[in-house]
Enzyme design. Structure first.
Site, mmCIF file in Angstrom:
data_model
loop_
_atom_site.group_PDB
_atom_site.id
_atom_site.type_symbol
_atom_site.label_atom_id
_atom_site.label_comp_id
_atom_site.label_asym_id
_atom_site.label_seq_id
_atom_site.Cartn_x
_atom_site.Cartn_y
_atom_site.Cartn_z
ATOM 1 N N ARG A 179 0.853 -1.189 0.000
ATOM 2 C CA ARG A 179 0.000 0.000 0.000
ATOM 3 C C ARG A 179 0.888 1.238 0.000
ATOM 4 N NH1 ARG A 179 -2.782 3.168 4.825
ATOM 5 N NH2 ARG A 179 -3.843 4.687 3.554
ATOM 6 N N HIS A 208 -7.850 7.112 0.222
ATOM 7 C CA HIS A 208 -8.763 5.993 0.516
ATOM 8 C C HIS A 208 -9.278 5.331 -0.767
ATOM 9 C CE1 HIS A 208 -9.953 8.018 4.599
ATOM 10 N NE2 HIS A 208 -9.040 7.078 4.809
ATOM 11 N N ARG A 219 -8.597 15.547 12.584
ATOM 12 C CA ARG A 219 -8.330 16.496 11.491
ATOM 13 C C ARG A 219 -9.536 17.405 11.282
ATOM 14 N NH1 ARG A 219 -6.520 12.100 7.159
ATOM 15 N NH2 ARG A 219 -5.918 10.683 8.833
#
Ligand code: AMP
Length: 420
Positions: free
Chosen positions: A97, A186, A247
């Site tokens: 990833r 994502h 965030r």
């Protein structure tokens, strides 16, 4: 034959070993606090079929670099007593990833020296994430030279977003110099849940207008039309868009310069405040974890109530934006920690949208995730564990919960690019 999936964070390494044919997870683990005091490696061998026989191990061991974490996991997998592999040659592919692929990669790729050089070049775009992934790729190629190494990017799925949606209205010279644009993240999660939704509904993805909501500690929403991403809420960095655990999501950019002038913040301090001290944590003053915020609200904490409302409102606004962007919506999927587990947030985010064909079935919303683990009970045929529909029977827009599985997507890509 097996596929290893590696997901490197700045000080952690999560991994899974999957059977390349059945896609069953055979083992999984996480090395934590890499490069810090107190590093450890925890793993489960045999977590697929026969889970009752799975062996769970947690070993405290110094892990100075990701390279050492890879050595530790390969040693666990080939341990003569309890390992699952007789030889490392049984690992035919490794899926890595990688958070940022810049605008170079619109799909997963087999890693070669040229790809690695490009990844080095992109590293400044994701300084907290990419360097760890790149050092992991280098180490894994060294220890598993016979395997095909594939990089799967969080950004790749969003490379289809048209320029009108991915460019920012800043001077062209700055775009040209730094490639400042919306990249989105994502991607493997949005790709997985959208294709799974199409499968469950038995409608080709290209015939659906779909909004995918990845609501975890980090959160993003993605509009998918004609089977591709057409917009997403995260931007140049994963700070943009939805309010998240810590965030801020989208805020007036002038707040940054205001804080620099009035609080004397340095760029690193601004980063820290907006990435680590804001979101649910900042607004509630309680926690970044929605469960804690909901508990505090129950106890009458007004700031917690407001933070919960802000969080739901931030989701609802993006639903509206993406319905407008796509000219409607047929399916909304929610996934990740909050999406999969919080009926309260699912209700709050989607209530009041009935005139747009969006409604939450109160019973399915609460019971859907408690039943037999088979979605049939909540109106979705062929559903697997955790998958269910939470819109009422006959509702125009289908609302689905689908647990995300980014590792499976990465393993799929590694398998399809396998060089034999
Ligand atoms: P993730 O990043 O996908 O692992 O999501 C983690 C977040 O999911 C946590 O920080 C919580 O805010 C949220 N979460 C997990 N379980 C629940 C739950 N039962 N109710 C509300 N939020 C939850």
């Amino acid at each position: 034959m097996n596929i290893l999936v590696l997901n490197a964070g700045s000080s952690s390494l999560k991994w899974q070993l999957l059977d390349s044919r059945t896609e069953v997870v055979l083992a999984r683990g996480i090395a934590e606090r890499i490069g810090e005091d107190g590093s450890s490696h925890s793993y489960t061998l045999g977590s697929g079929a026969g889970a009752e026989k799975a062996k769970k191990r947690s070993v405290a061991q110094p892990l100075a670099r990701h390279d050492e974490a890879i050595v530790a996991l390969l040693a666990a997998l080939t341990d003569p007593q309890e390992g699952l592999l007789s030889s490392l040659a049984d690992i035919v592919a490794v899926g890595h990833r990688v958070v940022h692929g810049g605008d170079y990669f619109s799909a997963s790729v087999v890693v070669d020296d040229e790809v690695l050089a490009t990844l080095d070049e992109i590293s400044p775009l994701a300084p907290l994430h990419n360097p760890a992934a790149v050092s992991c790729i280098r180490a894994a190629r060294k220890h598993l030279p016979h395997a095909t190494h594939v990089a799967a990017f969080d950004t790749a799925f969003h490379q289809t977003i048209p320029a009108a949606a991915h460019r920012y209205p800043i001077p062209l010279a700055l775009y040209d110099k730094y490639k400042i644009r919306r990249y989105g993240f994502h991607g493997n999660s949005h790709r997985y849940v959208s294709s799974r939704a199409a499968e469950l509904l038995r409608v080709p993805l290209r015939d659906l207008k779909l909004i995918s909501c990845h609501l975890g500690n980090g959160s993003s929403i993605c509009a998918i039309k004609d089977a591709v991403s057409v917009d997403t809420s995260m931007g140049f960095t994963p700070l943009d868009g939805l309010m998240m655990g810590t965030r801020s999501g989208s805020i007036d950019p002038a707040i940054v310069t205001f804080l620099q002038r009035h609080e004397g913040y340095t760029p690193d301090e601004v980063d820290e405040v907006l990435n680590k001290q804001s979101g649910l944590l900042g607004a509630s003053g309680v926690s970044n974890d929605l469960r804690d915020v909901l508990n505090a609200q129950e106890e009458g904490n007004e700031q917690a109530r407001l933070a919960r409302e802000m969080y739901a409102y931030s989701i609802k606004k993006f639903i509206g934006q993406y319905m407008a962007a796509m000219g409607g919506v047929d399916v909304i999927v929610v996934t990740a920690g909050v999406g999969e587990n919080s009926p309260i947030m699912r209700r709050a985010a989607f209530e009041g949208l009935e005139r747009f064909g969006i409604a939450v079935d109160p019973w399915r919303n609460i019971e859907g995730d408690k039943g037999s683990g088979h979605g049939e009970a909540a109106g979705l045929h062929g559903a697997g564990p955790g998958e269910f529909k939470f819109s009422p029977q006959g509702s125009r827009v289908k609302l689905l919960v689908i647990p995300t599985n980014e590792e499976l997507m990465i393993a799929h890509d590694a398998k399809s690019l396998l060089v034999m």
